[in-house]
Write an enzyme that holds these catalytic residues in place. Structure first.
Site, PDB file in Angstrom:
ATOM      1  CE  LYS A 164      -4.231  -1.700   2.132  1.00  0.00           C
ATOM      2  NZ  LYS A 164      -5.137  -1.683   3.278  1.00  0.00           N
TER       3      LYS A 164
ATOM      4  CG  ASP B 173      -8.089   0.809   3.419  1.00  0.00           C
ATOM      5  OD1 ASP B 173      -8.985   0.014   3.075  1.00  0.00           O
ATOM      6  OD2 ASP B 173      -6.870   0.542   3.318  1.00  0.00           O
TER       7      ASP B 173
HETATM    8  N1  LIG Z   1     -11.826  -3.848   7.929  1.00  0.00           N
HETATM    9  C1  LIG Z   1     -11.119  -3.415   6.899  1.00  0.00           C
HETATM   10  O1  LIG Z   1     -11.647  -2.973   5.877  1.00  0.00           O
HETATM   11  C2  LIG Z   1      -9.624  -3.422   6.979  1.00  0.00           C
HETATM   12  C3  LIG Z   1      -8.870  -2.680   6.043  1.00  0.00           C
HETATM   13  C4  LIG Z   1      -7.482  -2.697   6.153  1.00  0.00           C
HETATM   14  C5  LIG Z   1      -6.884  -3.475   7.156  1.00  0.00           C
HETATM   15  N2  LIG Z   1      -7.662  -4.185   8.011  1.00  0.00           N
HETATM   16  C6  LIG Z   1      -7.049  -4.991   9.085  1.00  0.00           C
HETATM   17  O2  LIG Z   1      -6.217  -4.119   9.834  1.00  0.00           O
HETATM   18  C7  LIG Z   1      -5.101  -4.836  10.336  1.00  0.00           C
HETATM   19  C8  LIG Z   1      -3.826  -4.090  10.013  1.00  0.00           C
HETATM   20  O3  LIG Z   1      -3.693  -3.985   8.612  1.00  0.00           O
HETATM   21  P1  LIG Z   1      -2.512  -3.101   7.966  1.00  0.00           P
HETATM   22  O4  LIG Z   1      -2.755  -3.075   6.514  1.00  0.00           O
HETATM   23  O5  LIG Z   1      -2.354  -1.818   8.691  1.00  0.00           O
HETATM   24  O6  LIG Z   1      -1.253  -4.040   8.297  1.00  0.00           O
HETATM   25  P2  LIG Z   1       0.283  -3.622   8.473  1.00  0.00           P
HETATM   26  O7  LIG Z   1       0.604  -2.431   7.650  1.00  0.00           O
HETATM   27  O8  LIG Z   1       1.060  -4.877   8.304  1.00  0.00           O
HETATM   28  O9  LIG Z   1       0.376  -3.178  10.038  1.00  0.00           O
HETATM   29  C9  LIG Z   1       0.200  -4.125  11.070  1.00  0.00           C
HETATM   30  C10 LIG Z   1       0.094  -3.425  12.422  1.00  0.00           C
HETATM   31  O10 LIG Z   1      -0.189  -4.421  13.421  1.00  0.00           O
HETATM   32  C11 LIG Z   1       0.819  -4.382  14.444  1.00  0.00           C
HETATM   33  N3  LIG Z   1       1.037  -5.738  14.954  1.00  0.00           N
HETATM   34  C12 LIG Z   1       1.134  -6.884  14.225  1.00  0.00           C
HETATM   35  N4  LIG Z   1       1.320  -7.940  15.057  1.00  0.00           N
HETATM   36  C13 LIG Z   1       1.339  -7.435  16.338  1.00  0.00           C
HETATM   37  C14 LIG Z   1       1.488  -8.032  17.621  1.00  0.00           C
HETATM   38  N5  LIG Z   1       1.644  -9.348  17.764  1.00  0.00           N
HETATM   39  N6  LIG Z   1       1.440  -7.232  18.708  1.00  0.00           N
HETATM   40  C15 LIG Z   1       1.256  -5.889  18.584  1.00  0.00           C
HETATM   41  N7  LIG Z   1       1.115  -5.258  17.362  1.00  0.00           N
HETATM   42  C16 LIG Z   1       1.153  -6.034  16.265  1.00  0.00           C
HETATM   43  C17 LIG Z   1       2.028  -3.823  13.734  1.00  0.00           C
HETATM   44  O11 LIG Z   1       2.912  -3.314  14.705  1.00  0.00           O
HETATM   45  P3  LIG Z   1       4.503  -3.183  14.369  1.00  0.00           P
HETATM   46  O12 LIG Z   1       4.673  -1.855  13.680  1.00  0.00           O
HETATM   47  O13 LIG Z   1       5.103  -3.240  15.730  1.00  0.00           O
HETATM   48  O14 LIG Z   1       4.868  -4.362  13.521  1.00  0.00           O
HETATM   49  C18 LIG Z   1       1.388  -2.728  12.867  1.00  0.00           C
HETATM   50  O15 LIG Z   1       1.053  -1.602  13.641  1.00  0.00           O
HETATM   51  C19 LIG Z   1      -5.210  -6.235   9.737  1.00  0.00           C
HETATM   52  O16 LIG Z   1      -5.834  -7.043  10.691  1.00  0.00           O
HETATM   53  C20 LIG Z   1      -6.115  -6.054   8.546  1.00  0.00           C
HETATM   54  O17 LIG Z   1      -6.836  -7.234   8.232  1.00  0.00           O
HETATM   55  C21 LIG Z   1      -9.014  -4.170   7.963  1.00  0.00           C
END
Ligand SMILES: NC(=O)c1ccc[n+]([C@@H]2O[C@H](COP(=O)([O-])OP(=O)(O)OC[C@H]3O[C@@H](n4cnc5c(N)ncnc54)[C@H](OP(=O)(O)O)[C@@H]3O)[C@@H](O)[C@H]2O)c1
Length: 291
Positions: free
Chosen positions: A71, A107
């Site tokens: 992204k 988003d």
């Molecule tokens: N509902 C929707 O339409 C929608 C849309 C987009 C995303 N999402 C959901 O949002 C979530 C994040 O997506 P993203 O695109 O932002 O992913 P991303 O860019 O990979 O970011 C992941 C985030 O989660 C944190 N994280 C991962 N594992 C962790 C753990 N074990 N303990 C604490 N923090 C942790 C990461 O922290 P670090 O920086 O420390 O790694 C980072 O802040 C996903 O679950 C995705 O499915 C939902």
């Protein structure tokens, strides 16, 4: 679905994609409106992103969605990025307009549409704590500030990434609202929980049943709104919020709203939201529930 020589192609670039609901949502919506479109999954690894983006033009695709891990980096390969996506620093939708590739982010607006629609919460004036500093958190933090929240606390496991997001937001929004960073799991986090009105989990914790946010929900004030954007299951966070009578919302509404906005960018038609929701619930094996 009938595919012929005139069928228009859209799809999703990401890695991995096995659990993506997007092909189901979009193909059901194309069927519902009898549009000659097809939505395909493209497993694009980071090293192949640039060549995959060029293929949008060479294969005459209408556009793509973009998901983890592309992204942020995809912006470098596009001809134009819409101002709000530029502000968020992330693109989740690309439109191929006569060979010109334009990046959008749906988003953030999807999040707000769901919060106000299904959640019946106007974020204006709210004190917000946002967990996460990834692509989703970038989009959500930007739109929340634009919606006029009173303050924003970003909490992230990795300090550097969290502080980078805070720095980015302060640069873009100047003094629109106080923004600070707290490290995950620290004592000072607990003291802050009492003060907030809206708590958003935008981390991947909760995607799997063994995920645990380690937040003590007893510290929230009554009425604090809990929004977990994980959409594939009812998370422990939502279960705990419900048990305590706190208003709460899962991520399925946001998923559907952001998909609907992408659909409209590609087709210039209003998305059949109810069809998309029914399809998502069926795929997730859910009974009808409040999302
Ligand atoms: N509902 C929707 O339409 C929608 C849309 C987009 C995303 N999402 C959901 O949002 C979530 C994040 O997506 P993203 O695109 O932002 O992913 P991303 O860019 O990979 O970011 C992941 C985030 O989660 C944190 N994280 C991962 N594992 C962790 C753990 N074990 N303990 C604490 N923090 C942790 C990461 O922290 P670090 O920086 O420390 O790694 C980072 O802040 C996903 O679950 C995705 O499915 C939902």
């Amino acid at each position: 679905m009938k595919i012929d020589g005139k069928t228009k192609i859209v799809g999703i670039f990401g890695y991995p994609l096995a659990h993506s609901l997007s092909p189901h949502l979009h193909n059901a919506a194309f069927d519902e409106l009898a549009l000659d479109f097809v939505y395909l999954p493209f497993w694009v690894q980071s090293k192949n992103l640039e060549v995959a983006v060029r293929a949008i033009r060479s294969l005459n695709m209408v556009g793509v969605n973009v998901t983890i891990p592309h992204k942020e980096r995809i912006m470098a390969y596009l001809d134009e990025v819409a101002p709000d996506a530029r502000m968020m620093g992330a693109v989740n939708t690309v439109l191929n307009r006569k060979g010109k590739l334009i990046g959008y982010n749906t988003d953030g607006q999807g999040f707000i549409d769901s919060l106000e629609g299904e959640g019946e919460l106007n974020p204006n004036g709210k004190r917000v704590m946002l967990l996460g500093a990834g692509g989703a958190a970038r989009a959500i933090s930007s739109v929340l500030i634009q919606e006029g929240i009173a303050s924003l606390t970003i909490v992230n496991r990795t300090q550097r990434r969290g502080e980078e997001l805070v720095h980015h937001l302060k640069r873009i929004f100047k003094n629109r609202c106080p923004i600070d960073f707290l490290e995950f799991g620290k004592r000072n986090l607990e003291a802050r929980l009492r003060e907030i009105n809206l708590f958003v989990n935008a981390t991947s914790v909760g995607l799997n049943p063994e995920g645990d946010l380690l937040i003590n929900l007893d510290l929230f004030s009554p009425g604090t709104f809990i929004h977990d954007i994980v959409y594939n299951r009812k998370t422990e966070l939502l279960e705990a919020a419900e048990q305590r009578g706190l208003p709460c919302l899962g991520g399925l509404g946001m998923l559907i709203r952001q998909a609907a906005l992408s659909f409209e960018i590609w087709t210039h038609r209003k998305a059949p939201i109810q069809k998309m929701r029914d399809t998502a619930e069926k795929e997730l094996g859910m009974k009808k529930r409040r999302t």
